[in-house]
Design a protein around this motif. Structure first.
Motif, PDB file in Angstrom:
ATOM      1  N   MET A 281       0.573  -1.504  -0.054  1.00 48.93           N
ATOM      2  CA  MET A 281       0.065  -0.068  -0.071  1.00 48.93           C
ATOM      3  C   MET A 281       0.826   1.271   0.072  1.00 48.93           C
ATOM      4  SD  MET A 281      -3.155  -0.741   2.468  1.00 48.93           S
ATOM      5  CE  MET A 281      -4.149  -2.248   2.587  1.00 48.93           C
ATOM      6  N   SER A 282       0.501   2.237  -0.572  1.00 51.23           N
ATOM      7  CA  SER A 282       1.191   3.449  -0.902  1.00 51.23           C
ATOM      8  C   SER A 282       1.215   4.495   0.369  1.00 51.23           C
ATOM      9  CB  SER A 282       0.702   4.330  -1.946  1.00 51.23           C
ATOM     10  OG  SER A 282       1.333   5.499  -2.196  1.00 51.23           O
ATOM     11  N   HIS A 283       2.185   4.985   0.835  1.00 51.10           N
ATOM     12  CA  HIS A 283       2.113   5.851   1.983  1.00 51.10           C
ATOM     13  C   HIS A 283       1.557   7.460   1.531  1.00 51.10           C
ATOM     14  CE1 HIS A 283       4.255   3.428   5.249  1.00 51.10           C
ATOM     15  NE2 HIS A 283       3.485   2.669   4.321  1.00 51.10           N
ATOM     16  N   ARG A 284       1.154   7.516   0.200  1.00 51.43           N
ATOM     17  CA  ARG A 284       0.930   8.777  -0.182  1.00 51.43           C
ATOM     18  C   ARG A 284      -0.499   9.078  -0.199  1.00 51.43           C
ATOM     19  NH1 ARG A 284       3.472   9.678  -5.746  1.00 51.43           N
ATOM     20  NH2 ARG A 284       2.679  11.882  -5.539  1.00 51.43           N
ATOM     21  N   MET A 285      -1.227   8.005   0.151  1.00 52.46           N
ATOM     22  CA  MET A 285      -2.731   8.233   0.320  1.00 52.46           C
ATOM     23  C   MET A 285      -2.992   8.744   1.782  1.00 52.46           C
ATOM     24  SD  MET A 285      -4.179   7.232  -2.359  1.00 52.46           S
ATOM     25  CE  MET A 285      -3.539   6.975  -4.109  1.00 52.46           C
ATOM     26  N   ALA A 286      -4.100   9.605   1.764  1.00 47.23           N
ATOM     27  CA  ALA A 286      -4.743   9.793   2.944  1.00 47.23           C
ATOM     28  C   ALA A 286      -5.625   8.658   3.596  1.00 47.23           C
ATOM     29  CB  ALA A 286      -5.687  11.029   2.819  1.00 47.23           C
ATOM     30  N   LEU A 287      -5.974   7.963   2.882  1.00 47.29           N
ATOM     31  CA  LEU A 287      -6.953   6.503   3.408  1.00 47.29           C
ATOM     32  C   LEU A 287      -6.909   5.590   2.326  1.00 47.29           C
ATOM     33  CD1 LEU A 287      -8.841   5.187   5.449  1.00 47.29           C
ATOM     34  CD2 LEU A 287     -10.758   6.240   4.056  1.00 47.29           C
ATOM     35  N   GLU A 288      -6.438   4.356   2.944  1.00 47.07           N
ATOM     36  CA  GLU A 288      -6.465   3.491   2.219  1.00 47.07           C
ATOM     37  C   GLU A 288      -7.066   2.216   2.700  1.00 47.07           C
ATOM     38  OE1 GLU A 288      -3.036   2.291  -0.880  1.00 47.07           O
ATOM     39  OE2 GLU A 288      -2.139   3.235   0.743  1.00 47.07           O
ATOM     40  N   THR A 289      -7.863   1.277   2.113  1.00 47.18           N
ATOM     41  CA  THR A 289      -8.591   0.121   2.764  1.00 47.18           C
ATOM     42  C   THR A 289      -8.533  -0.963   1.494  1.00 47.18           C
ATOM     43  OG1 THR A 289     -10.919   0.300   1.955  1.00 47.18           O
ATOM     44  CG2 THR A 289     -10.371   1.393   3.976  1.00 47.18           C
ATOM     45  N   ARG A 290      -8.266  -1.978   1.972  1.00 45.60           N
ATOM     46  CA  ARG A 290      -8.004  -3.316   1.136  1.00 45.60           C
ATOM     47  C   ARG A 290      -8.851  -4.380   1.845  1.00 45.60           C
ATOM     48  NH1 ARG A 290      -6.714  -0.310  -1.709  1.00 45.60           N
ATOM     49  NH2 ARG A 290      -4.957  -0.014  -3.002  1.00 45.60           N
ATOM     50  N   ALA A 291     -10.014  -4.835   1.020  1.00 37.73           N
ATOM     51  CA  ALA A 291     -10.820  -5.834   1.500  1.00 37.73           C
ATOM     52  C   ALA A 291     -11.468  -5.811   3.145  1.00 37.73           C
ATOM     53  CB  ALA A 291     -10.132  -7.323   1.689  1.00 37.73           C
ATOM     54  N   LEU A 292     -11.573  -4.534   3.463  1.00 39.76           N
ATOM     55  CA  LEU A 292     -12.081  -3.974   4.587  1.00 39.76           C
ATOM     56  C   LEU A 292     -13.616  -4.704   4.914  1.00 39.76           C
ATOM     57  CD1 LEU A 292     -11.132  -2.627   7.150  1.00 39.76           C
ATOM     58  CD2 LEU A 292     -12.431  -0.625   6.182  1.00 39.76           C
ATOM     59  N   THR A 293     -13.691  -5.444   6.217  1.00 37.01           N
ATOM     60  CA  THR A 293     -14.946  -6.215   6.160  1.00 37.01           C
ATOM     61  C   THR A 293     -15.173  -5.728   7.549  1.00 37.01           C
ATOM     62  OG1 THR A 293     -14.670  -7.763   4.541  1.00 37.01           O
ATOM     63  CG2 THR A 293     -16.248  -8.348   6.218  1.00 37.01           C
ATOM     64  N   ARG A 294     -16.660  -5.618   7.930  1.00 38.81           N
ATOM     65  CA  ARG A 294     -17.139  -5.614   9.363  1.00 38.81           C
ATOM     66  C   ARG A 294     -18.067  -6.311   9.458  1.00 38.81           C
ATOM     67  NH1 ARG A 294     -15.789  -4.931  14.944  1.00 38.81           N
ATOM     68  NH2 ARG A 294     -17.803  -4.966  15.878  1.00 38.81           N
ATOM     69  N   SER A 295     -18.495  -7.384  10.347  1.00 34.27           N
ATOM     70  CA  SER A 295     -19.671  -8.059  10.532  1.00 34.27           C
ATOM     71  C   SER A 295     -20.074  -7.781  11.994  1.00 34.27           C
ATOM     72  CB  SER A 295     -19.430  -9.643  10.257  1.00 34.27           C
ATOM     73  OG  SER A 295     -19.177  -9.632   8.911  1.00 34.27           O
ATOM     74  N   PHE A 296     -21.402  -7.795  12.100  1.00 31.80           N
ATOM     75  CA  PHE A 296     -21.979  -7.776  13.542  1.00 31.80           C
ATOM     76  C   PHE A 296     -22.991  -8.892  13.701  1.00 31.80           C
ATOM     77  CE2 PHE A 296     -21.455  -3.551  11.897  1.00 31.80           C
ATOM     78  CZ  PHE A 296     -20.690  -2.700  13.350  1.00 31.80           C
ATOM     79  N   ARG A 297     -23.225  -9.357  14.820  1.00 35.35           N
ATOM     80  CA  ARG A 297     -24.067 -10.381  15.321  1.00 35.35           C
ATOM     81  C   ARG A 297     -25.193  -9.685  16.387  1.00 35.35           C
ATOM     82  NH1 ARG A 297     -24.680 -15.672  14.003  1.00 35.35           N
ATOM     83  NH2 ARG A 297     -22.469 -15.909  13.355  1.00 35.35           N
ATOM     84  N   PRO A 298     -26.304  -9.233  15.951  1.00 32.04           N
ATOM     85  CA  PRO A 298     -27.223  -8.568  16.972  1.00 32.04           C
ATOM     86  C   PRO A 298     -27.715  -9.615  17.666  1.00 32.04           C
ATOM     87  CG  PRO A 298     -27.466  -7.494  14.738  1.00 32.04           C
ATOM     88  CD  PRO A 298     -26.647  -8.844  14.548  1.00 32.04           C
ATOM     89  N   ARG A 299     -28.026  -9.356  18.866  1.00 37.67           N
ATOM     90  CA  ARG A 299     -28.740 -10.317  19.677  1.00 37.67           C
ATOM     91  C   ARG A 299     -29.807 -11.090  19.303  1.00 37.67           C
ATOM     92  NH1 ARG A 299     -29.596  -8.527  25.830  1.00 37.67           N
ATOM     93  NH2 ARG A 299     -27.341  -8.303  25.469  1.00 37.67           N
ATOM     94  N   ARG A 300     -29.897 -12.611  19.072  1.00 37.49           N
ATOM     95  CA  ARG A 300     -30.992 -13.096  18.789  1.00 37.49           C
ATOM     96  C   ARG A 300     -31.141 -12.917  17.266  1.00 37.49           C
ATOM     97  NH1 ARG A 300     -35.305 -12.662  23.594  1.00 37.49           N
ATOM     98  NH2 ARG A 300     -33.960 -13.662  25.289  1.00 37.49           N
ATOM     99  N   SER A 301     -30.320 -12.310  16.370  1.00 41.64           N
ATOM    100  CA  SER A 301     -30.354 -12.219  15.030  1.00 41.64           C
ATOM    101  C   SER A 301     -29.246 -12.787  14.037  1.00 41.64           C
ATOM    102  CB  SER A 301     -30.334 -10.638  14.811  1.00 41.64           C
ATOM    103  OG  SER A 301     -31.448 -10.142  15.454  1.00 41.64           O
TER     104      SER A 301
END
Length: 311
Positions: free
Chosen positions: A1-21
């Motif tokens: 990844m380049s350090h010249r970027m303000a923001l870089e993401t690669r394959a960024l994933t976030r999962s939640f498991r709400p209660r009883r869902s």
């Protein structure tokens, strides 16, 4: 990844498991690369993943998998360095102590980011000057208008000399004059070399101030580019007639125009059909015919509205 970027993401994933869902994926493999020194708009409906992305970028939330870098620093492994280089500015009513002065608010935040008393005072005065509040420095914040309070929130973001500013719905609830002034201030910060990540539901604001746009829906990027490239990708434009007479109505209706009693008529048309419509209308004697290019709002409706309302 380049350090010249303000923001870089690669394959960024976030999962939640709400209660009883069942498990829900808020971010689904996001790949993003935003250069330094620009205003980058993050657009999408509620639940699209914007807030989750911003919380990960600001080190408040850990990703489930993938990587996110702010100015080349990993938001997980180098969280402290990321926090020192980034400031978050919320819209609405949050984040200020209204019973003390504007300057005292900034002195408090200076202490919170580790500045000494003298450094806090110098930066507070400079930040108030930058946002146009120097003459109200010693006034209680409770006497400030919504626009002034939001400028103070931006000054708070500047107190630590952050290189990256994350603005979450910054003009929500502002009157048009205040919002216009705030946008000018954001452009000024961009011109000074700072990077701004802006989340907003105001499509006109996004078109007016952003250098690049990223559209999110259901945790995925569905489009990205400059406002111009985004709007040029919209397949339809709007054809408007301002001088339609009663005798023109049959032709207009046959061509799918919506007509009004005031002599105006409009319709959306695929770009390839526009010339044919204009020729037919002008041949019939209508001379006030205009073609309106798509806006960012049109692009939003095309990209997201159809996904939400289609079969």
């Amino acid at each position: 990844m380049s350090h010249r970027m303000a923001l870089e993401t690669r394959a960024l994933t976030r999962s939640f498991r709400p209660r009883r869902s069942p498990e829900r994926t808020a971010l689904d493999g996001i790949d993003l690369a935003l250069p330094t020194g620009g205003i980058h708009g993050l657009l999408g409906p509620n639940g699209a993943g914007k807030t989750t992305l911003c919380r990960i970028v600001s080190t408040v939330l850990l990703p489930s998998s993938g990587t996110a870098l702010v100015l080349g620093r990993d938001v997980v492994d180098q969280a402290q360095q990321v926090r020192r280089s980034l400031a978050v500015v919320f819209g609405g009513e949050r984040g200020l102590y209204t019973r003390i002065s504007a300057r005292d608010n900034l002195l408090f935040w200076g202490a919170m980011v580790g500045l000494g008393r003298r450094a806090s005072a110098l930066r507070a005065d400079a930040a108030l000057e930058a946002v146009g509040l120097a003459d109200r420095a010693r006034d209680r914040v409770e006497a400030f208008s919504r626009g002034m309070q939001q400028r103070l929130r931006l000054a708070r973001g500047l107190i630590g000399d952050a290189e990256v500013l994350l603005l979450d719905e910054p003009t929500v609830g502002m009157d048009p004059v205040s919002a216009h002034g705030f946008r000018d201030l954001v452009r000024q910060l961009r011109d000074e070399g700072r990077t701004v990540l802006l989340t907003t539901h105001d499509m006109a604001e996004a078109q007016a101030v952003c250098d690049t746009l990223t559209f999110l829906d259901h945790g995925r990027i569905i489009a990205a580019g400059t406002p111009r490239s985004i709007t040029e990708a919209v397949r339809t434009v709007r054809v408007t007639v301002a001088d339609a007479a009663p005798e023109h109505r049959p032709l207009l209706q046959a061509r799918g125009f919506e007509t009004r009693d005031d002599g105006t008529a409009t319709r959306s048309a695929v770009r390839g059909e526009v010339a044919d419509h204009v020729r037919a209308l002008t041949d019939a004697g209508m001379v006030q015919v205009s073609v309106v290019a798509p806006t960012v709002e049109d692009a939003y409706l095309s990209l997201i509205g159809e996904r939400r309302t289609g079969p």
